[in-house]
Design a protein around this motif. Structure first.
Motif, PDB file in Angstrom:
ATOM      1  N   TYR A 198       0.833  -1.206   0.000  1.00 36.35           N
ATOM      2  CA  TYR A 198       0.000   0.000   0.000  1.00 36.35           C
ATOM      3  C   TYR A 198       0.867   1.256   0.000  1.00 36.35           C
ATOM      4  CZ  TYR A 198      -3.036   3.687   1.803  1.00 36.35           C
ATOM      5  OH  TYR A 198      -3.690   4.870   1.989  1.00 36.35           O
ATOM      6  N   THR A 199       1.946   1.267   0.801  1.00 40.01           N
ATOM      7  CA  THR A 199       2.792   2.464   0.875  1.00 40.01           C
ATOM      8  C   THR A 199       3.514   2.742  -0.432  1.00 40.01           C
ATOM      9  OG1 THR A 199       4.629   1.207   1.792  1.00 40.01           O
ATOM     10  CG2 THR A 199       3.163   2.309   3.363  1.00 40.01           C
ATOM     11  N   GLN A 200       3.630   1.762  -1.293  1.00 44.36           N
ATOM     12  CA  GLN A 200       4.286   1.965  -2.572  1.00 44.36           C
ATOM     13  C   GLN A 200       3.282   2.253  -3.685  1.00 44.36           C
ATOM     14  OE1 GLN A 200       6.574  -1.603  -3.015  1.00 44.36           O
ATOM     15  NE2 GLN A 200       8.055  -1.012  -1.455  1.00 44.36           N
ATOM     16  N   SER A 201       2.015   2.428  -3.321  1.00 44.39           N
ATOM     17  CA  SER A 201       0.987   2.660  -4.330  1.00 44.39           C
ATOM     18  C   SER A 201       0.710   4.159  -4.490  1.00 44.39           C
ATOM     19  CB  SER A 201      -0.307   1.936  -3.964  1.00 44.39           C
ATOM     20  OG  SER A 201      -0.891   2.556  -2.834  1.00 44.39           O
ATOM     21  N   GLN A 202       0.031   4.488  -5.559  1.00 43.15           N
ATOM     22  CA  GLN A 202      -0.339   5.869  -5.832  1.00 43.15           C
ATOM     23  C   GLN A 202      -1.374   6.364  -4.816  1.00 43.15           C
ATOM     24  OE1 GLN A 202       1.187   7.695  -8.110  1.00 43.15           O
ATOM     25  NE2 GLN A 202      -0.037   9.520  -7.683  1.00 43.15           N
ATOM     26  N   ASP A 203      -2.246   5.490  -4.368  1.00 40.52           N
ATOM     27  CA  ASP A 203      -3.260   5.872  -3.371  1.00 40.52           C
ATOM     28  C   ASP A 203      -2.616   6.384  -2.085  1.00 40.52           C
ATOM     29  OD1 ASP A 203      -5.325   5.180  -5.061  1.00 40.52           O
ATOM     30  OD2 ASP A 203      -5.543   3.153  -4.227  1.00 40.52           O
ATOM     31  N   TYR A 204      -1.587   5.722  -1.639  1.00 41.06           N
ATOM     32  CA  TYR A 204      -0.898   6.137  -0.412  1.00 41.06           C
ATOM     33  C   TYR A 204      -0.275   7.517  -0.604  1.00 41.06           C
ATOM     34  CZ  TYR A 204       2.485   6.296   3.388  1.00 41.06           C
ATOM     35  OH  TYR A 204       3.214   6.680   4.476  1.00 41.06           O
ATOM     36  N   ILE A 205       0.363   7.707  -1.725  1.00 39.55           N
ATOM     37  CA  ILE A 205       1.011   9.003  -1.992  1.00 39.55           C
ATOM     38  C   ILE A 205      -0.033  10.114  -1.991  1.00 39.55           C
ATOM     39  CG2 ILE A 205       2.284  10.323  -3.727  1.00 39.55           C
ATOM     40  CD1 ILE A 205       3.613   7.635  -4.527  1.00 39.55           C
ATOM     41  N   GLU A 206      -1.165   9.875  -2.617  1.00 46.60           N
ATOM     42  CA  GLU A 206      -2.228  10.873  -2.641  1.00 46.60           C
ATOM     43  C   GLU A 206      -2.780  11.134  -1.243  1.00 46.60           C
ATOM     44  OE1 GLU A 206      -5.184   9.611  -5.431  1.00 46.60           O
ATOM     45  OE2 GLU A 206      -3.838   9.837  -7.149  1.00 46.60           O
ATOM     46  N   ASP A 207      -2.994  10.078  -0.458  1.00 44.54           N
ATOM     47  CA  ASP A 207      -3.517  10.249   0.894  1.00 44.54           C
ATOM     48  C   ASP A 207      -2.575  11.061   1.766  1.00 44.54           C
ATOM     49  OD1 ASP A 207      -5.764   8.794   0.246  1.00 44.54           O
ATOM     50  OD2 ASP A 207      -5.039   6.914   1.150  1.00 44.54           O
ATOM     51  N   VAL A 208      -1.290  10.792   1.676  1.00 44.92           N
ATOM     52  CA  VAL A 208      -0.308  11.533   2.465  1.00 44.92           C
ATOM     53  C   VAL A 208      -0.243  12.973   1.989  1.00 44.92           C
ATOM     54  CG1 VAL A 208       2.159  11.751   2.995  1.00 44.92           C
ATOM     55  CG2 VAL A 208       1.045   9.522   3.095  1.00 44.92           C
ATOM     56  N   ALA A 209      -0.262  13.191   0.692  1.00 49.78           N
ATOM     57  CA  ALA A 209      -0.197  14.557   0.159  1.00 49.78           C
ATOM     58  C   ALA A 209      -1.413  15.362   0.604  1.00 49.78           C
ATOM     59  CB  ALA A 209      -0.115  14.520  -1.363  1.00 49.78           C
ATOM     60  N   LYS A 210      -2.566  14.749   0.633  1.00 48.93           N
ATOM     61  CA  LYS A 210      -3.779  15.459   1.056  1.00 48.93           C
ATOM     62  C   LYS A 210      -3.775  15.694   2.565  1.00 48.93           C
ATOM     63  CE  LYS A 210      -6.780  13.875  -2.646  1.00 48.93           C
ATOM     64  NZ  LYS A 210      -7.938  13.043  -3.005  1.00 48.93           N
ATOM     65  N   ALA A 211      -3.437  14.688   3.342  1.00 39.55           N
ATOM     66  CA  ALA A 211      -3.522  14.781   4.794  1.00 39.55           C
ATOM     67  C   ALA A 211      -2.435  15.668   5.397  1.00 39.55           C
ATOM     68  CB  ALA A 211      -3.453  13.386   5.407  1.00 39.55           C
TER      69      ALA A 211
END
Length: 101
Positions: free
Chosen positions: A71-84
């Motif tokens: 999950y941490t290597q996925s695009q979803d994780y990157i987006e979640d961290v960037a938003k949060a």
């Protein structure tokens, strides 16, 4: 009966008594050892059960960690961290914020 046969019978009785005492002593010692070994075996069985449960828990934890790593290597994780953490959004996104009163 002659003296020899009486003397032989007395010494034979004493010999039997000694052998009986030795056998009873060995029997008592062996019984104690069997009980100790049985108790130790029960302890080992309980320890094996605890370790098996611990192994299963750690195997499950390892699977969860591998899933989180993916999950941490996925695009979803990157987006979640960037938003949060950074408050970043896409150009076409609308952000609603709560008013603090």
């Amino acid at each position: 009966m002659s003296r020899r046969s009486r003397k032989y019978q007395k010494s034979n009785r004493a010999g039997r008594l000694c052998v009986t005492c030795i056998v009873l002593t060995l029997l008592a010692v062996m019984s104690v050892q069997i009980v100790r070994v049985y108790e130790k075996n029960q302890d080992y069985i309980a320890k094996e059960k605890r370790l098996t449960e611990q192994l299963e828990a750690e195997t499950e934890r390892q699977a969860d960690l591998e899933e989180y790593e993916k999950y941490t290597q996925s695009q979803d994780y990157i987006e979640d961290v960037a938003k949060a953490k950074l408050g970043l959004v896409y150009k076409n996104e609308i952000v609603f914020k709560e008013k603090k009163e």
